[in-house]
Design a protein around this motif. Structure first.
Motif, PDB file in Angstrom:
ATOM      1  N   GLY A 217       0.798  -1.220   0.000  1.00  0.00           N
ATOM      2  CA  GLY A 217       0.000   0.000   0.000  1.00  0.00           C
ATOM      3  C   GLY A 217       0.831   1.271   0.000  1.00  0.00           C
ATOM      4  N   ALA A 218       2.166   1.138  -0.073  1.00  0.00           N
ATOM      5  CA  ALA A 218       3.000   2.352  -0.079  1.00  0.00           C
ATOM      6  C   ALA A 218       2.759   3.151  -1.347  1.00  0.00           C
ATOM      7  N   VAL A 219       2.955   4.458  -1.252  1.00  0.00           N
ATOM      8  CA  VAL A 219       2.719   5.328  -2.400  1.00  0.00           C
ATOM      9  C   VAL A 219       4.031   5.990  -2.786  1.00  0.00           C
ATOM     10  N   VAL A 220       4.289   5.998  -4.079  1.00  0.00           N
ATOM     11  CA  VAL A 220       5.424   6.761  -4.604  1.00  0.00           C
ATOM     12  C   VAL A 220       4.826   7.973  -5.293  1.00  0.00           C
ATOM     13  N   SER A 221       5.297   9.171  -4.939  1.00  0.00           N
ATOM     14  CA  SER A 221       4.725  10.375  -5.567  1.00  0.00           C
ATOM     15  C   SER A 221       5.449  10.657  -6.871  1.00  0.00           C
ATOM     16  N   ILE A 222       4.665  10.747  -7.924  1.00  0.00           N
ATOM     17  CA  ILE A 222       5.284  11.070  -9.202  1.00  0.00           C
ATOM     18  C   ILE A 222       5.561  12.574  -9.266  1.00  0.00           C
ATOM     19  N   ASP A 223       6.465  12.940 -10.176  1.00  0.00           N
ATOM     20  CA  ASP A 223       6.802  14.355 -10.369  1.00  0.00           C
ATOM     21  C   ASP A 223       6.025  14.842 -11.594  1.00  0.00           C
ATOM     22  N   GLY A 224       4.899  15.515 -11.318  1.00  0.00           N
ATOM     23  CA  GLY A 224       4.006  15.934 -12.404  1.00  0.00           C
ATOM     24  C   GLY A 224       4.680  16.889 -13.378  1.00  0.00           C
ATOM     25  N   ALA A 225       5.508  17.777 -12.849  1.00  0.00           N
ATOM     26  CA  ALA A 225       6.156  18.771 -13.721  1.00  0.00           C
ATOM     27  C   ALA A 225       7.109  18.084 -14.694  1.00  0.00           C
ATOM     28  N   ARG A 226       7.804  17.066 -14.203  1.00  0.00           N
ATOM     29  CA  ARG A 226       8.752  16.340 -15.075  1.00  0.00           C
ATOM     30  C   ARG A 226       7.984  15.616 -16.190  1.00  0.00           C
TER      31      ARG A 226
END
Ligand code: GLV
Ligand code: MN
Ligand code: MN
Length: 417
Positions: free
Chosen positions: A6-15
Motif C-alpha cells: 500500500g506504499a505510495v510513490v509520488s510522481i513528479d508531475g512537472a517532469r
C-alpha cells in the motif's frame, strides 16, 4: 527498502509535463499543439531516439525487438514477470500530443519516481512503446503489440505494404529500429495502460478517471470500386459506370446501418481516393476504407454483413466491380476483473471521481490482455476531441492519471495470481 504493502510513490508531475512537451516538438504540426509522427517515419525515429535516451539515462535494461517494439525494464533480465505499462508514440498524420505518448511517458515517470524513492520491488517494472499502434500508414492498428503477443508473425509484419507503397521491414531497417530481441516478447505479470479517453464521456460527466473494462471490436475493410473512366461532358448519366457514385452511396449506407443498429455501433469512411481524380473525368477507380466498431461481437458481425450486402447491390445497379480486403479485425476484449477492481479501489482511496467504461478506441492493452491480466486507466479528453491536433487534456488530469498508474503498478508488484 522493500515496498510495504500500500506504499505510495509520488510522481513528479512537472517532469512528466516537460517530457510530454519535449516529445511533442518532434513532428509538431505548425500552428497547433498536435503532432505528425506516422509509424516508421523520420519523425517516429526521432521520437523513438528521444524516449530511448530517457530510458537509458535511468539505467534501465532497454530492448528493441524484431518489429521495433521497445521495452525498458528495471529488471536486469528484462521484462519477464514484470509489471508492465506502456502504449505507443506513433501518431496519426494529424494527431494530438497525448494519444499514446501519455501512457509511455507516465510509465517512465512512475519508474523514475520509484527508483528515486529507493524502493526494492518484488517484481521489475517495465515500460514499453509498441510499434505502429495507429495503423494509419500500415494496417493493422496495434501491429507491434499484436506481434509482441504472438498474434501476427514477424515475417507477416515485415511484409506489410503501406498506404504510401512502402514496406514495413524496409522502413524499420531504414530508421534503425529492426532490433534483435525476440518477438513474441516476454510475458509480463500484469499490464496496465494509461491513456486519454479520446471521447466525450468523462469530460461531459465532469469525472477525473475512467476505469476501463474492455475495448470494443474493430473491423477495417478496404474496398476498391472499379468502373469505366470516361468524359464528364459527353457520357450520359444512364450510361455511366461511376465508382465514385457507388462510394458515396456506400458511405451513406454505412452511416445508416450504424444509426439503425444504435447502441455503441459506429461507422466511418475516413479515406477515399479516386483515380485519376480529375475534374472532367468520370473516375476509373475509387478506393475507400470502412471502419466499423461495436462492443458487441454479434452486432458488429451484423453491421459487416448488412454493409456487404448493400455494397454488392449498389455496385450492381451501377455496373461497378468491387474487391474487398480486410485491413484489421479484432473482436471486443474484456479486461481482467481483478486488475479493474484494483484500479477502482485505488482511485476510490485517492478520492478521484470515476466511472467504469468501455474503450471506443483500439489500444495496445487489448493485445496484451491475451497474455497477462490487463486493464486500462482513462483521463478526460476536453470536448472529446482526439486524432486531431486540437486534442487536449488538462494538466491536473494528466498528473492524476499518472499518479493512479503509479499506485496501480506498485500494488500489482505485490499481487500474486
Ligand atoms: C487506434 O488508435 C484506433 O482506435 O483507431
Ligand atoms: Mn492511442
Ligand atoms: Mn490513436
Amino acid at each position: 527498502m522493500r515496498l510495504p504493502y500500500g506504499a505510495v510513490v509520488s510522481i513528479d508531475g512537472a517532469r512528466l509535463l516537460d517530457r510530454l512537451a519535449e516529445l511533442a516538438q518532434i513532428g509538431a504540426i505548425e500552428g497547433t499543439q498536435g503532432c505528425s509522427r506516422l509509424a516508421f517515419s523520420d519523425a517516429d525515429r526521432e521520437g523513438r531516439d528521444l524516449v530511448v535516451t530517457w530510458m537509458r539515462d535511468l539505467g534501465l535494461t532497454v530492448t528493441v525487438d524484431t518489429v521495433g517494439n521497445v521495452v525498458a525494464s528495471t529488471g536486469g533480465d528484462g521484462a519477464t514477470g514484470a509489471v508492465m505499462t506502456g502504449s505507443h508514440i506513433d501518431t496519426v498524420g494529424t494527431g494530438g500530443r497525448y494519444d499514446g505518448n501519455l501512457g509511455v511517458l507516465a510509465g517512465l515517470e512512475v519508474i523514475e519516481a520509484t527508483l528515486a524513492a529507493g524502493i526494492e520491488l518484488q517484481r521489475p517494472l517495465a515500460v514499453a512503446f509498441f510499434s505502429n499502434e495507429e495503423g494509419s500508414r500500415y494496417p493493422p492498428d496495434m501491429m507491434g503489440s499484436l506481434a509482441y503477443v504472438g498474434g501476427m508473425s514477424v515475417e507477416s509484419v515485415l511484409k506489410v505494404e503501406g498506404a504510401d507503397g512502402t514496406i514495413v521491414g524496409e522502413e524499420l531497417e531504414r530508421i534503425g529500429y529492426r532490433g534483435s530481441a525476440p518477438c513474441p516478447g516476454a510475458i509480463p505479470h500484469a499490464y496496465v495502460e494509461l491513456h486519454i479517453e479520446q471521447g466525450p464521456v468523462l469530460d461531459r460527466a465532469g469525472l477525473q478517471i475512467g476505469v476501463v473494462e474492455g475495448v470494443q471490436g474493430i473491423s477495417w475493410t478496404e474496398l476498391v470500386l472499379t468502373g469505366q473512366s470516361n468524359h464528364a461532358g459527353t457520357t450520359p448519366m444512364a450510361l455511366r459506370r461511376d465508382p465514385m457514385a457507388v462510394a458515396a452511396e456506400v458511405a451513406v449506407a454505412a452511416r445508416d446501418i450504424a444509426l439503425e443498429l444504435g447502441g455503441s455501433q459506429v461507422a466511418t469512411v475516413g479515406s477515399l481516393t479516386l483515380h485519376p481524380n480529375l475534374v472532367n473525368v468520370v473516375p476509373a477507380n475509387a478506393t475507400m476504407t470502412i471502419d466499423l466498431r461495436n462492443t458487441d461481437e454479434k452486432t458488429l458481425q451484423l453491421a459487416e454483413n448488412q454493409l456487404r450486402i448493400r455494397t454488392a447491390e449498389l455496385a450492381e445497379v451501377e455496373g461497378v466491380d468491387v474487391t474487398s480486403r480486410a485491413l484489421a479485425r479484432f473482436e471486443p476484449v474484456e479486461f481482467d476483473g481483478r486488475v479493474v477492481n484494483q484500479i477502482e479501489q485505488l482511485a476510490t482511496k485517492s478520492g478521484l471521481s470515476m466511472r467504469r467504461m468501455p474503450s471506443g478506441a483500439g489500444h495496445d492493452a487489448q493485445m496484451l490482455s491475451r497474455i497477462c491480466p490487463t486493464a486500462m486507466i482513462f483521463v478526460p479528453s476536453v470536448d472529446g476531441v482526439s486524432h486531431n491536433p486540437a486534442e487536449h487534456t488538462e494538466e491536473q488530469d494528466l498528473i492524476a492519471g499518472a499518479q493512479l498508474l503509479a499506485d496501480t503498478l506498485l500494488a500489482l508488484t505485490e499481487v500474486t495470481w
